[in-house]
Structures are given as C-alpha cells and as structure tokens.
Write an enzyme that holds these catalytic residues in place. Structure first.
Site, PDB file in Angstrom:
ATOM      1  N   PRO A   2       0.802  -1.220   0.000  1.00 11.66           N
ATOM      2  CA  PRO A   2       0.000   0.000   0.000  1.00 11.66           C
ATOM      3  C   PRO A   2       0.840   1.278   0.000  1.00 11.66           C
ATOM      4  CG  PRO A   2      -0.186  -1.118   2.104  1.00 11.66           C
ATOM      5  CD  PRO A   2       0.658  -1.978   1.234  1.00 11.66           C
ATOM      6  N   GLU A   3       0.738   2.019  -1.071  1.00 14.04           N
ATOM      7  CA  GLU A   3       1.310   3.358  -1.138  1.00 14.04           C
ATOM      8  C   GLU A   3       0.119   4.318  -1.204  1.00 14.04           C
ATOM      9  OE1 GLU A   3       4.545   3.621  -4.015  1.00 14.04           O
ATOM     10  OE2 GLU A   3       4.955   1.501  -3.775  1.00 14.04           O
TER      11      GLU A   3
END
Length: 278
Positions: A2-3
């Site tokens: 997750p960015e």
DNA sequence: CAAACTACCTGACTGC
DNA sequence: TGCAGTCAGGTAGTTT
C-alpha cells in the site's frame, strides 16, 4: 504494497462504510497491533462514533466524536475489511471493530495484516493532525502542498533522488513502486544525486509522481465491490500499467530497451538504461 | 541535523 | 519431497 493510491482507496471505502457508525465492540487480537506510542488500548474506543476518515501520505486516521483519534498504518500488508459479523476464523486478523448495534445486518471492520508491519493507535490531535503523523510531510494531493518548497528541499539533499523521493518527511505518499514509475516517467536515473539535478528536473519528478499516483487511484477506485475494501493493490493497475516496476528484462514501453533492476539502498530499483541514463 | 543502517515480519519462491 | 536460504519493503530507532 500500500502506497498513497492504495491507502486512499482504503480511505474512500472506509468513509463509505464507517462514517456515522459507532464502534460498539473493539478487540485487539495480536500483541503487536497496538503501536507502542498509543496513549490507550484500542478497547477505550468502544462507544465512539466515526465522524470522518482522514489521510496524509500513507497514514490514515479516524476522527471521532471524542478528542482522541484512531490512527492506522497498513505497513506492508495491512488491510481493512468490512464484513458481516458471523464469519469464520480469519487468517491474520489483528483487530476487530463491531459497527453499530447487534443484529442480522450488523457488520464489523476488521484489520488484517499478515506481516504485522501495520499498526493501530489511539492518539491525540495536534492542530488537526495526530501526534504520530506530525513528522509526515504533506502529500502531492494535499491542498497546501508546496511544490516550490519541496523542490528546494530535495535540491539541498546530499543524497540520490530516489532516496529523497522515498523520504516521507520531505513529501509523503511515494513508496518503492511509484518512485520507480515516477523516475521512469521523468526520465531520471534513480541514483542521480539531487544536487546534480536542475529544479526543472526535480519538479518533473514531483509532477510525474502525482500523475502516476492519480492514475493508479483511478484504477484502484473501480476495483472494489460493496463489502470488500481492496488494499492489496494487485488488481488491474499492477498488471497493465507499470512501465518498469517488476519488469526486469521486459522492453521499455518507450524505447524498447531491456528494463534493468539494481539493488540500491537495500531495495530493488527498476529503470530503463537508455531513457534514464545518468 | 542529515544520512545511513538495521530490526521488525511471514509467505512465496528458488535451488540443491 | 524437504529444507535452507532469499526476497519483498515502510517505518522507527539507532548509529555514524
């Protein structure tokens, strides 16, 4: 991993399902789910109602009808799922929040995290930002993101551009995947030293970072169905749109030359040796 | 103060 | 088939 686009996708999903709901029962189910800086156990949030879900960079927090806030970081593998209550055993379930009142339609918000780099915390707000998020710089989607100041900050760094891009105290939201994609789009070698780059080149990297994350977010936004909040980021976008990340040996979409992978700062960096010559 | 390094973690994969 | 080794990587804390 997750960015920013994945975390924003999660934020939007959570916003849809938890705003206005009360945490009627809260359970921490793993000793490491609670951030050591948390001012209280998660269970103190029983009875709190969610007013909104906020994000800066990769950090999320829930504004409540109380002074405290619930902060979340997904780490490498964290997920939030909204589920009906009576589900069987859930692998890697770290915490659960029962939403609203008991009943057939009752749902729970589950925090699931295989690799336990993610965490939750009860925290205080300081000027509207949790204590644990104070050191995180604004991301490129923030209203008050100051492009010019970021360029100056990066330009003064005595390090390589990719490291600066990953430094969440300069500009937040970019992780390893979008760093490689941004640098490819800006045609800049990841190991270029910041001081060798012009302000225009640094500006281009920042603009490409915003662009690639905005495009990723568009795709991520379409990929979750009613009750499932997608955070694993593997849907659609990853397969179709990545130019360099994970594409070692594949042709560069721009020039056809083989994409290379190097280890740099204990991480893989992917780039096109022609388009991104040093 | 800034930069570099390391610990943290587990599942998937690789090579013998 | 089994098993040891490697890899993935965001962040915080420590060291340089």
């Amino acid at each position: 991993m997750p960015e920013l686009p994945e975390v924003e996708t999660v934020r939007r999903g959570l916003e849809r399902w938890v705003v206005g709901k009360k945490f009627s029962q809260v359970r921490a189910l793993h000793p490491r789910v609670l951030n050591p800086h948390s001012i209280a156990p998660l269970e103190v949030l029983e009875g709190a109602r969610v007013k909104s879900v906020e994000r800066r960079g990769k950090f999320l927090w829930f504004l409540l009808n109380r002074p405290e806030t619930l902060v979340a970081h997904l780490g490498m593998s964290g997920q939030f799922l909204i589920q009906p209550i009576a589900t069987g055993e859930v692998r890697h379930l770290r915490a659960s929040f029962m939403l609203g009142s008991w009943g057939r339609s009752a749902r729970q918000m589950q925090f699931i995290d295989q690799r336990t780099f993610g965490w939750l915390a009860v925290d205080q707000l300081q000027d509207g930002i949790p204590t644990l998020v104070q050191h995180i710089a604004r991301d490129p989607f923030d209203q008050e993101f100051n492009r010019k100041a970021i360029i100056a900050k990066i330009a003064s760094r005595k390090t390589q551009i990719k490291k600066a891009l990953l430094d969440q105290s300069i500009m937040s939201g970019v992780g390893n995947i979008y760093a490689d994609e941004s640098l490819w789009r800006a045609k800049i070698h990841p190991e270029s030293y910041c001081e060798e780059l012009s302000n225009a080149q640094i500006g281009r990297v920042i603009d490409k970072a915003r662009q690639v994350m905005a495009q990723a977010l568009e795709v991520g936004g379409t990929s979750f169905d009613d009750l499932y909040i997608n955070v694993n980021g593997e849907s659609g976008y990853f397969e179709r749109s990545l130019a360099v990340y994970g594409q070692e040996g594949e042709p560069c979409p721009r020039c056809g030359r083989e994409i290379r992978r190097i280890i740099f700062a204990n991480r893989s960096s992917h780039f096109c040796p022609t388009c991104q010559a040093r």
